[in-house]
Design a protein around this motif. Sequence first.
Motif, PDB file in Angstrom:
ATOM      1  N   ILE A 319       0.814  -1.221   0.000  1.00 56.36           N
ATOM      2  CA  ILE A 319       0.000   0.000   0.000  1.00 56.36           C
ATOM      3  C   ILE A 319       0.850   1.275   0.000  1.00 56.36           C
ATOM      4  CG2 ILE A 319      -1.610   1.357   1.409  1.00 56.36           C
ATOM      5  CD1 ILE A 319      -3.047  -1.284   2.056  1.00 56.36           C
ATOM      6  N   PRO A 320       1.831   1.428   0.918  1.00 60.35           N
ATOM      7  CA  PRO A 320       2.621   2.661   0.881  1.00 60.35           C
ATOM      8  C   PRO A 320       3.497   2.801  -0.360  1.00 60.35           C
ATOM      9  CG  PRO A 320       3.478   1.142   2.543  1.00 60.35           C
ATOM     10  CD  PRO A 320       2.175   0.577   2.072  1.00 60.35           C
ATOM     11  N   VAL A 321       3.856   1.684  -0.973  1.00 62.03           N
ATOM     12  CA  VAL A 321       4.696   1.754  -2.175  1.00 62.03           C
ATOM     13  C   VAL A 321       3.982   2.528  -3.279  1.00 62.03           C
ATOM     14  CG1 VAL A 321       5.784   0.418  -4.015  1.00 62.03           C
ATOM     15  CG2 VAL A 321       5.934  -0.376  -1.649  1.00 62.03           C
ATOM     16  N   THR A 322       2.728   2.156  -3.559  1.00 68.73           N
ATOM     17  CA  THR A 322       2.028   2.865  -4.628  1.00 68.73           C
ATOM     18  C   THR A 322       1.467   4.201  -4.155  1.00 68.73           C
ATOM     19  OG1 THR A 322       0.143   1.396  -4.177  1.00 68.73           O
ATOM     20  CG2 THR A 322       1.423   0.976  -6.170  1.00 68.73           C
ATOM     21  N   TRP A 324       3.341   6.289  -2.620  1.00 66.60           N
ATOM     22  CA  TRP A 324       4.483   7.122  -3.001  1.00 66.60           C
ATOM     23  C   TRP A 324       4.592   7.252  -4.520  1.00 66.60           C
ATOM     24  CZ3 TRP A 324       9.059   5.935  -5.669  1.00 66.60           C
ATOM     25  CH2 TRP A 324      10.045   6.937  -5.633  1.00 66.60           C
ATOM     26  N   LEU A 325       4.428   6.129  -5.224  1.00 62.36           N
ATOM     27  CA  LEU A 325       4.534   6.155  -6.687  1.00 62.36           C
ATOM     28  C   LEU A 325       3.461   7.022  -7.323  1.00 62.36           C
ATOM     29  CD1 LEU A 325       5.295   2.382  -7.433  1.00 62.36           C
ATOM     30  CD2 LEU A 325       6.887   4.306  -7.661  1.00 62.36           C
ATOM     31  N   ALA A 326       2.251   6.977  -6.765  1.00 64.14           N
ATOM     32  CA  ALA A 326       1.151   7.754  -7.339  1.00 64.14           C
ATOM     33  C   ALA A 326       1.379   9.251  -7.181  1.00 64.14           C
ATOM     34  CB  ALA A 326      -0.172   7.346  -6.684  1.00 64.14           C
ATOM     35  N   ASP A 327       2.063   9.664  -6.121  1.00 62.95           N
ATOM     36  CA  ASP A 327       2.406  11.075  -5.966  1.00 62.95           C
ATOM     37  C   ASP A 327       3.543  11.475  -6.905  1.00 62.95           C
ATOM     38  OD1 ASP A 327       0.584  12.113  -4.124  1.00 62.95           O
ATOM     39  OD2 ASP A 327       1.736  11.413  -2.400  1.00 62.95           O
ATOM     40  N   LYS A 328       4.454  10.573  -7.153  1.00 67.84           N
ATOM     41  CA  LYS A 328       5.626  10.889  -7.975  1.00 67.84           C
ATOM     42  C   LYS A 328       5.315  10.831  -9.471  1.00 67.84           C
ATOM     43  CE  LYS A 328      10.522   9.745  -8.591  1.00 67.84           C
ATOM     44  NZ  LYS A 328      10.947  11.149  -8.345  1.00 67.84           N
ATOM     45  N   PHE A 329       4.598   9.786  -9.901  1.00 67.64           N
ATOM     46  CA  PHE A 329       4.379   9.574 -11.332  1.00 67.64           C
ATOM     47  C   PHE A 329       2.926   9.793 -11.770  1.00 67.64           C
ATOM     48  CE2 PHE A 329       7.988   6.815 -10.160  1.00 67.64           C
ATOM     49  CZ  PHE A 329       8.959   7.364 -10.979  1.00 67.64           C
ATOM     50  N   GLY A 330       2.025   9.957 -10.822  1.00 67.62           N
ATOM     51  CA  GLY A 330       0.624  10.148 -11.176  1.00 67.62           C
ATOM     52  C   GLY A 330      -0.211   8.917 -10.877  1.00 67.62           C
ATOM     53  N   ARG A 331      -1.507   9.132 -10.608  1.00 64.56           N
ATOM     54  CA  ARG A 331      -2.400   8.016 -10.271  1.00 64.56           C
ATOM     55  C   ARG A 331      -2.645   7.112 -11.477  1.00 64.56           C
ATOM     56  NH1 ARG A 331      -1.245  11.397  -6.469  1.00 64.56           N
ATOM     57  NH2 ARG A 331      -2.898  12.513  -5.352  1.00 64.56           N
ATOM     58  N   SER A 333      -1.023   6.626 -14.470  1.00 70.15           N
ATOM     59  CA  SER A 333       0.079   5.820 -15.009  1.00 70.15           C
ATOM     60  C   SER A 333       0.466   4.701 -14.055  1.00 70.15           C
ATOM     61  CB  SER A 333       1.287   6.711 -15.298  1.00 70.15           C
ATOM     62  OG  SER A 333       1.693   7.410 -14.128  1.00 70.15           O
ATOM     63  N   THR A 334       0.475   4.993 -12.757  1.00 72.70           N
ATOM     64  CA  THR A 334       0.812   3.959 -11.763  1.00 72.70           C
ATOM     65  C   THR A 334      -0.178   2.821 -11.804  1.00 72.70           C
ATOM     66  OG1 THR A 334       1.850   5.596 -10.291  1.00 72.70           O
ATOM     67  CG2 THR A 334       1.158   3.507  -9.302  1.00 72.70           C
ATOM     68  N   LEU A 335      -1.461   3.148 -11.818  1.00 70.80           N
ATOM     69  CA  LEU A 335      -2.494   2.113 -11.797  1.00 70.80           C
ATOM     70  C   LEU A 335      -2.602   1.369 -13.128  1.00 70.80           C
ATOM     71  CD1 LEU A 335      -5.271   3.906  -9.714  1.00 70.80           C
ATOM     72  CD2 LEU A 335      -3.959   1.874  -9.059  1.00 70.80           C
ATOM     73  N   LEU A 336      -2.282   2.015 -14.216  1.00 67.75           N
ATOM     74  CA  LEU A 336      -2.270   1.310 -15.510  1.00 67.75           C
ATOM     75  C   LEU A 336      -1.240   0.191 -15.502  1.00 67.75           C
ATOM     76  CD1 LEU A 336      -2.688   4.214 -18.106  1.00 67.75           C
ATOM     77  CD2 LEU A 336      -4.217   2.232 -17.829  1.00 67.75           C
ATOM     78  N   VAL A 337      -0.050   0.468 -14.980  1.00 64.31           N
ATOM     79  CA  VAL A 337       0.998  -0.561 -14.910  1.00 64.31           C
ATOM     80  C   VAL A 337       0.572  -1.690 -13.982  1.00 64.31           C
ATOM     81  CG1 VAL A 337       3.363  -1.033 -14.191  1.00 64.31           C
ATOM     82  CG2 VAL A 337       2.846   1.060 -15.467  1.00 64.31           C
ATOM     83  N   VAL A 338       0.078  -1.337 -12.795  1.00 59.30           N
ATOM     84  CA  VAL A 338      -0.328  -2.354 -11.823  1.00 59.30           C
ATOM     85  C   VAL A 338      -1.462  -3.216 -12.385  1.00 59.30           C
ATOM     86  CG1 VAL A 338      -1.354  -2.737  -9.562  1.00 59.30           C
ATOM     87  CG2 VAL A 338       0.399  -0.989  -9.846  1.00 59.30           C
ATOM     88  N   PHE A 378      -4.732  -1.172  -4.443  1.00 60.41           N
ATOM     89  CA  PHE A 378      -5.613  -0.594  -3.421  1.00 60.41           C
ATOM     90  C   PHE A 378      -5.043   0.706  -2.846  1.00 60.41           C
ATOM     91  CE2 PHE A 378      -7.635  -0.886   0.955  1.00 60.41           C
ATOM     92  CZ  PHE A 378      -8.938  -0.678   0.511  1.00 60.41           C
ATOM     93  N   GLY A 379      -3.719   0.806  -2.787  1.00 56.20           N
ATOM     94  CA  GLY A 379      -3.071   1.936  -2.129  1.00 56.20           C
ATOM     95  C   GLY A 379      -3.521   3.309  -2.593  1.00 56.20           C
ATOM     96  N   PRO A 380      -3.548   3.597  -3.923  1.00 55.41           N
ATOM     97  CA  PRO A 380      -3.888   4.953  -4.373  1.00 55.41           C
ATOM     98  C   PRO A 380      -5.393   5.232  -4.445  1.00 55.41           C
ATOM     99  CG  PRO A 380      -2.447   3.784  -5.939  1.00 55.41           C
ATOM    100  CD  PRO A 380      -3.022   2.769  -5.017  1.00 55.41           C
ATOM    101  N   MET A 381      -6.241   4.232  -4.220  1.00 55.55           N
ATOM    102  CA  MET A 381      -7.668   4.407  -4.503  1.00 55.55           C
ATOM    103  C   MET A 381      -8.337   5.473  -3.634  1.00 55.55           C
ATOM    104  SD  MET A 381      -8.637   2.718  -7.062  1.00 55.55           S
ATOM    105  CE  MET A 381      -8.046   1.382  -8.117  1.00 55.55           C
ATOM    106  N   SER A 382      -7.883   5.635  -2.399  1.00 55.59           N
ATOM    107  CA  SER A 382      -8.521   6.631  -1.546  1.00 55.59           C
ATOM    108  C   SER A 382      -8.096   8.045  -1.911  1.00 55.59           C
ATOM    109  CB  SER A 382      -8.209   6.362  -0.066  1.00 55.59           C
ATOM    110  OG  SER A 382      -6.823   6.317   0.152  1.00 55.59           O
TER     111      SER A 382
END
Length: 459
Positions: A319-322, A324-331, A333-338, A378-382
Amino acid sequence: MTQTADAATTTRVGEDNVGVPRRRIVVASMVGTSVEFYDFYAYATAAVVVFPHLFFPKGNDTTALLASLATFGLAFVARPLGSILFGHFGDRIGRKATLVGSLLTMGVATFLIGLLPTYNAVGIIAPALLALMRFCQGLGLGGEWSGAALLATETAKSGKRAWAAMWPQLGAPIGFIIANGLFLLITIFLGHDNANPDLSGAFLSWGWRIPFLLSAVMVILGLYVRLRIEETPVFARAVERGEKVKTPLATVFKTSWRQLIIGTFVMLGTYTLFYIMTTWVLSFGTGKAVADGGTGLGFAYRDFLVLQLVSVLFFAGGIPVTGWLADKFGRRSTLLVVTAVIMVFGLSFGLLLNADGMSEGSMLLFLVIGMILMGFTFGPMSAVLPELFPTNVRYTGSGIAYNTSSILGAAVAPFIATWLATSHGVGWVGVYLFVAAALTFVALLVMRETKDESLDDVK
């Protein structure tokens, strides 16, 4: 306390200094969702190992189990209603008061389950009361998640919303670990064997009530923390500008219907993955082995539960990994890869879940992969769902999207997966996950990037 000392001990939140310690916001958002998910998972466990024996007429064991699972499913019907009910007050009255109400609804219902009389004592009234309490649990959870997400996002610093919003997401694995770990310890301590239940034994006589009654302690803690927070600055500013709406439900369907559809399908793959990796895989893993004429893997219930508890730690770690990634690269693009990786994982089910010679090690590997991916999605969804909606309907809109997706992805996933595994083979369960994730992938392609948008906007 001086300004320098205060800055050294706590981080203030929001774009303006609202004077609320960041750690208090973190605890308030996380403890509530932990309580809510604890209550939810405690019922899910009891629906399999307790309620069929104590709350339904004796006769056919399968019928009693299905009836018990039907009461479990009531919560999924209630959750969208809870998002509408609590969303209305959350967008009209405020986030803080509504969060207290959702926590009390869920907590009181769970505590009362621990006091319910059984079928032998009051007859048909027992399952009726159980169903009512389960419905109330669903109402509370329907209003809890979106409120906790808004509490985290609407008090976050610019550029840190996904990281701030990941804290309430941790409530899901924390609640799972506490609820299922407690049931595991109680069954071991009281000597309960789920394969050969003793109706007069200590566990089914009184031990099963302990997790439900102990929820009162967690609810009191949650209330203490939540009553000490302030209203979110974003909502307070909307009130000052006179931007509240009289009917958030009607307004969100009129102005944000596209976001409702996108948000629902953005969550679809996440929900499908989670309930395949928890509910369905538990029944498949502990079902009668193929060598014995069954369609499952034949693991002992306790052994498999231990494997799940270990794998959930990886869920929490992802959860904390994404965040951080969602703040750095965007929600987006991060979720598309996942989501693309989840699609590949779905296509690997036939290889990873080989009924011939499946060991605990290989089962754990499968669970860990699935749970890591669950944490990542699940991490970036909220952050994602609240950011899709304007301030004056954000509680209602994010809650409806989240909980409607629970019906499409969670409520039906175990049944569809069971039917596919039985009639077509376990590989088709992975195909089902692939399809759900593919729909999420399309929704993400359509969704706008929300990383840099202001939560103060009323569009």
